[in-house]
Scaffold this motif. Structure first.
Motif, mmCIF file in Angstrom:
data_model
loop_
_atom_site.group_PDB
_atom_site.id
_atom_site.type_symbol
_atom_site.label_atom_id
_atom_site.label_comp_id
_atom_site.label_asym_id
_atom_site.label_seq_id
_atom_site.Cartn_x
_atom_site.Cartn_y
_atom_site.Cartn_z
ATOM 1 N N CYS A 41 33.803 52.689 8.842
ATOM 2 C CA CYS A 41 34.988 51.825 8.756
ATOM 3 C C CYS A 41 36.075 52.589 8.007
ATOM 4 C CB CYS A 41 34.612 50.556 7.993
ATOM 5 S SG CYS A 41 35.983 49.416 7.747
ATOM 6 N N SER A 43 37.798 51.491 5.810
ATOM 7 C CA SER A 43 37.640 51.126 4.386
ATOM 8 C C SER A 43 36.735 52.118 3.663
ATOM 9 C CB SER A 43 37.050 49.719 4.254
ATOM 10 O OG SER A 43 37.858 48.781 4.902
ATOM 11 N N HIS A 63 29.208 49.947 5.398
ATOM 12 C CA HIS A 63 28.952 48.504 5.334
ATOM 13 C C HIS A 63 28.914 47.910 6.743
ATOM 14 C CE1 HIS A 63 33.533 48.087 4.336
ATOM 15 N NE2 HIS A 63 33.364 48.210 5.639
ATOM 16 N N CYS A 89 29.542 43.768 4.530
ATOM 17 C CA CYS A 89 30.281 44.274 3.368
ATOM 18 C C CYS A 89 29.789 43.766 2.030
ATOM 19 C CB CYS A 89 31.748 43.901 3.511
ATOM 20 S SG CYS A 89 32.494 44.647 4.953
ATOM 21 N N CYS A 159 31.331 44.699 10.204
ATOM 22 C CA CYS A 159 32.629 44.626 9.520
ATOM 23 C C CYS A 159 33.755 44.450 10.537
ATOM 24 C CB CYS A 159 32.899 45.817 8.615
ATOM 25 S SG CYS A 159 34.534 45.712 7.862
HETATM 26 ZN ZN ZN Z 1 34.832 47.699 6.869
#
Ligand code: ZN
Ligand code: NAP
Ligand code: ZN
Length: 347
Positions: A41, A43, A63, A89, A159
């Motif tokens: 991801c 993130s 995640h 997550c 996610c």
């Molecule tokens: Zn994510």
């Protein structure tokens, strides 16, 4: 404790490398999961490079976890050895606040959710994510991957899937609604699939027309380049919902002008810098500017069941662990089609 191989960022400035981490012994309500696939991801990149502020190193990101249960604690009732499961997550929350009780664990007000990585668990230990061989998680923060979904294409749903499903449901994307998805990356491509499956008329707003064919195949009815000023003239006042998945700061005022009266601009992208806003952009047309974070545990299960019913997972590029750093660069260059997924047997 069990020692497992993992990929970690030793610091914000260093590339990820192979290492080992300790996983706790399985406790009463824990399941031990043999991780098969882990999605990358954006993130993960924001955090591994400390773009969102101070982070915990070494960091094992990940995640979007899909795997198989190999051991359960004596108190576990929801899962058995051999079950196909996912972890997203969060791995815990207070379980007592109004939000936790309402299935909105991601907005836990009793100390906040415990992130799957780059967080400190209730026992004081640092959490490590899915770029690893195994993980131990309390059964209440584990979801079931339906039979119809292969584990590799299911991983990103944990996610990218839930982060787009939750706001699309909340803002009632469905028949008769015009939904624009801004940014066709990992989240964006799931946003297109899910909004289309919900019955909405979907438009992709991407930086260029490079991925137009893909966008239309994913379920979009229309596709526009935001680099073309004509796009903003043509689409003024068009959308009920704009779902922004963009990872960088945006010209919010320009996009708010694309909403109908009472339309909502829902932001899930999490850029590292603040963005400017002219408040007149929401005054005219009574518009909503909103945000949304992942989704709760039950909602994540509902999303997985929804995707299985509709027969889709994510569009993925499967990579080996040694390709993680290169994949990060490609994500940063918007060169992902549409999620990198790590085959964790290569760790
Ligand atoms: Zn994510
Ligand atoms: P991604 O795969 O990199 O997709 C982001 C897309 O945004 C890119 O593919 C690109 O789409 C567009 N984009 C990137 N840079 C841009 C720029 N400078 N200007 C305009 N558009 C740009 O990332 P992702 O994994 O989907 O994540 C997207 C964002 O959501 C990240 O910031 C991530 O941290 C955040 N996120 C938030 C949540 C939450 O709970 N709210 C959950 C997960 C992720 P085009 O090539 O089509 O233009
Ligand atoms: Zn709570």
């Amino acid at each position: 404790m069990t020692t497992v191989a993992a990929y970690a960022a030793p610091s914000a400035k260093a590339p990820l490398e192979r290492t080992t981490i300790e996983r706790r012994q399985v406790r009463e309500f824990d399941v031990l999961i043999d991780i098969k696939f882990a999605g990358i991801c954006h993130s993960d990149i924001h955090q591994a490079r400390e773009g969102w502020g101070e982070a915990i190193f070494p960091m094992v990101p990940g995640h979007e976890i899909a795997g198989v249960v190999t051991e359960v604690g004596p108190g576990v009732t929801k899962f058995a050895v051999g079950d196909r499961v996912g972890v997203g997550c969060m791995v815990d929350s207070c379980r007592e606040c109004d939000n936790c009780k309402a299935g909105l664990e991601q907005y836990c007000t009793g100390g906040g959710m415990v992130g799957t990585y780059n967080a400190v668990d209730k026992d004081g230990e640092t959490t490590y994510g899915g770029y690893a061989e195994k993980i131990v998680v309390d059964e209440n923060y584990v979801v079931r991957i339906p039979e119809g979904l292969a584990l590799d294409v299911a991983a990103p749903l944990l996610c990218a899937g839930i982060t787009t499903y939750s706001p699309l449901k909340h803002w009632n994307a469905g028949p008769g609604k015009k939904v624009a998805v801004l940014g066709l990356g990992g989240l964006g491509h799931m946003g297109v699939k899910i909004a289309h499956a919900l019955g909405a008329e979907v438009t992709v707003l991407s930086q260029s027309l490079r991925k137009k064919d893909d966008g239309l195949k994913l379920g979009a009815a229309h596709y526009y380049a935001t680099s073309d000023p004509e796009t903003f003239k043509e689409l003024a006042g068009s959308f009920d919902i704009i779902l922004s998945t963009v990872s960088a700061p945006l010209d919010l005022d320009a996009y708010l002008a694309l909403l109908k009266t009472d339309g909502a601009f829902v932001n899930v992208g999490a850029p590292e810098e603040p963005v400017a806003l002219n408040l007149f952009s929401v005054i005219g047309g009574r518009k909503t500017l909103a945000g949304s974070g992942i989704g709760g545990i039950q909602e994540t299960q509902d999303m997985l069941d929804f995707c299985a019913e509709h027969g889709f997972g994510a569009e993925i590029e499967l990579i080996s662990a040694s390709e993680i750093n290169e994949a990060y660069e490609r994500v940063l260059a918007s060169d992902v089609r549409y999620r990198f997924v790590i085959d964790t047997t290569t760790i």
